[in-house]
Write a protein that holds these residues in place. Structure first.
Motif, PDB file in Angstrom:
ATOM      1  N   SER A   1      95.693  81.075  50.757  1.00 26.91           N
ATOM      2  CA  SER A   1      96.195  79.866  51.402  1.00 26.91           C
ATOM      3  C   SER A   1      95.943  79.961  52.897  1.00 26.91           C
ATOM      4  O   SER A   1      96.190  81.008  53.504  1.00 26.91           O
ATOM      5  CB  SER A   1      97.698  79.690  51.147  1.00 26.91           C
TER       6      SER A   1
ATOM      7  N   LYS B   1     103.209  76.943  53.210  1.00 29.52           N
ATOM      8  CA  LYS B   1     104.354  77.375  52.417  1.00 29.52           C
ATOM      9  C   LYS B   1     104.253  78.878  52.154  1.00 29.52           C
ATOM     10  O   LYS B   1     103.454  79.324  51.348  1.00 29.52           O
ATOM     11  CB  LYS B   1     104.406  76.601  51.095  1.00 29.52           C
ATOM     12  N   GLY B   2     105.071  79.640  52.845  1.00 24.61           N
ATOM     13  CA  GLY B   2     105.075  81.079  52.627  1.00 24.61           C
ATOM     14  C   GLY B   2     103.887  81.777  53.242  1.00 24.61           C
ATOM     15  O   GLY B   2     103.114  81.207  54.005  1.00 24.61           O
ATOM     16  N   GLU B   3     103.717  83.042  52.869  1.00 21.17           N
ATOM     17  CA  GLU B   3     102.663  83.884  53.437  1.00 21.17           C
ATOM     18  C   GLU B   3     101.577  84.155  52.413  1.00 21.17           C
ATOM     19  O   GLU B   3     101.854  84.381  51.243  1.00 21.17           O
ATOM     20  CB  GLU B   3     103.275  85.212  53.910  1.00 21.17           C
ATOM     21  N   SER B   4     100.337  84.122  52.852  1.00 16.61           N
ATOM     22  CA  SER B   4      99.203  84.453  51.994  1.00 16.61           C
ATOM     23  C   SER B   4      98.646  85.803  52.437  1.00 16.61           C
ATOM     24  O   SER B   4      98.014  85.906  53.487  1.00 16.61           O
ATOM     25  CB  SER B   4      98.121  83.377  52.081  1.00 16.61           C
ATOM     26  N   GLU B   5      98.864  86.828  51.621  1.00 15.46           N
ATOM     27  CA  GLU B   5      98.380  88.164  51.973  1.00 15.46           C
ATOM     28  C   GLU B   5      96.856  88.195  51.979  1.00 15.46           C
ATOM     29  O   GLU B   5      96.243  88.878  52.802  1.00 15.46           O
ATOM     30  CB  GLU B   5      98.924  89.196  50.988  1.00 15.46           C
TER      31      GLU B   5
END
Length: 451
Positions: free
Chosen positions: A153, A52-56
């Protein structure tokens, strides 16, 4: 005659074969008709792994070894794109970041693994800590930046054949540099400052145990904490003046959380079952696989993946419940449920026979307590419950440390955190105590040697 022979060949050979393949019953519809829907718990575990989404933070760690002039996040993003191509096609050749451009990890004697021989040699060696810090500024700055993130993540799927693990060599190097700084302070008579620094470092690593979502990351930070505990213990054992030590908090339920990691194991098992490439009598090992095996009208074995994975759910949920237990409760649970907890999930016997751990071609960890990435027995085949045991061992060692240095108990009176009716014992300058599993990570002992 030639035409007659061709007609005869068609009627006697080709036509029957064609009819057979046209009328042959496809087993897929039968499997689908006999299989069940995924259970609610199975769906919940699988949903935990959804990206779910981006983990910097994850991207930064992927690219942390990039050259000083390159942006770790951008390098990580490019590597992730390559890894995702491999997820779609296992034969795809990943374009890795060139090793020749990576930042250099120091490897001389000062950066030895924290073994007994290393510990004694470090205190005797002369070194300029300011020069060491200056020479490794890029490593220190990048690891500090990584530690500043409050999220992490995993952005790849747990596909056995393609899963990649981030490179933690810079994190290990950072831990070694910090210990050299603490030792330098001890040499200069600044014992209290050295201990305070190490205590602060432990708090940083504790926070990372919460944030890390993969087994490798959690174990790495557990080892860093353990090695700092050993150094603090050696400093206190060597001190001629009494030093007051604050109690180190035991690991909370949140810090011991392996729910996501267990869910990734479950997801990996689900993918294997979903794409099972054949089944015979020799491939039936686990209870859950047996639950998913039926015979068709022709006595051929059919495998029902949803039925099999549903039967594995309870084992994973039982392991997740264990993360909430204390060390005593964990030891009691292992003793009471030997098959599932101590031997690993029953389904794991089949899963681990199917799995061949594949990871980066180079060794990504250079630590005596962790085997190289190429050694499959470390990365995948170890049952997931044993990684929880590693964290429990660290928690138990923290309890022993507190009994010795905060409560000031004699070693003969220090109780084993796992078994209240047993005590620890001293051997070769270290405190040992028994536990539910073998101490493969050297986390269940405390060094009390003098510097």
């Amino acid at each position: 005659m030639r035409i007659a022979r061709q007609i005869s060949l068609f009627l006697l050979v080709i036509l029957p074969i064609t009819i057979y393949f046209i009328t042959k019953e496809d087993p897929a519809p039968e499997i689908k008709s006999k299989d069940v829907e995924l259970s609610t718990d199975a769906k919940r575990l699988l949903e935990m792994v959804e990206i779910k989404g981006e983990s910097e933070a994850y991207l930064y760690l992927l690219g942390i070894m990039a050259a000083p002039e390159d942006d770790p996040i951008e390098v990580g993003r490019k590597l992730l794109a390559e890894y995702r191509k491999e997820e779609q096609d296992s034969k795809y050749k990943v374009q890795e970041y060139p090793e020749s451009k990576q930042i250099k990890i120091p490897k001389d004697g000062l950066y030895c693994d924290f073994t007994k021989k290393c510990r004694h040699s470090l205190f005797k060696q002369d070194y300029n800590i300011d020069e060491i810090i200056a020479a490794n500024k890029i490593i220190i700055d990048r690891v500090k930046k990584f530690h500043s993130y409050d999220e992490f993540s995993i952005m790849t799927l747990p596909i056995v054949e393609t899963e990649r693990f981030p490179d933690y060599r810079a994190v290990f190097a950072y831990g070694k540099i910090k210990r050299l700084k603490a030792l330098d302070r001890v040499k200069k008579g600044k014992t209290e400052k050295a201990i305070n620094q190490l205590m602060a470092d432990i708090e940083v690593y504790r926070r990372q145990i919460i944030i890390q979502k993969d087994m490798v990351g959690k174990i790495i930070y557990a080892i860093l904490i353990k090695e700092d505990l050993d150094l603090i213990s050696m400093i206190l054992s060597s001190s001629t003046e009494p030093v007051n030590i604050k109690k180190i908090r035991n690991l909370s339920e949140e810090k011991k959380s392996y729910s996501y990691i267990f869910a990734r194991y479950f997801y990996s098992q689900f993918l294997i079952y979903k794409n099972w490439d054949g089944l015979d009598e020799n491939h039936i090992y686990g209870v859950d696989i047996m639950a998913g095996v039926i015979r068709d009208r022709g006595e051929k074995l059919l495998f029902l993946p949803n039925t099999a994975i549903n039967s594995a759910v309870d084992e994973y949920l039982s392991l997740i419940k264990l993360e909430k237990s204390t060390t005593r409760e964990f030891a009691r649970a292992v003793a009471q449920d030997y098959d599932i907890i101590r031997s690993g999930t029953l389904s794991g016997r089949a899963l681990y026979k199917k799995i061949l751990a594949v990871c980066n071609s180079k060794e990504f960890i250079t630590n005596s307590h962790i085997e190289s990435c190429a050694v499959s027995k470390y990365l995948i085949p170890k049952p997931p419950n044993q990684y929880l045991s590693d964290i429990m061992d660290l928690d138990a060692t923290i309890s022993v440390f507190n009994q010795l240095y905060v409560e000031k108990k004699p070693i003969s009176e220090i109780k084993n955190p796992y078994y209240p009716d047993k005590f620890v014992y001293k051997k070769d300058g270290e405190i040992y105590f028994d536990g539910p599993f073998k101490d493969k990570r050297i986390l269940r002992r405390l060094t009390i040697e003098k510097l």
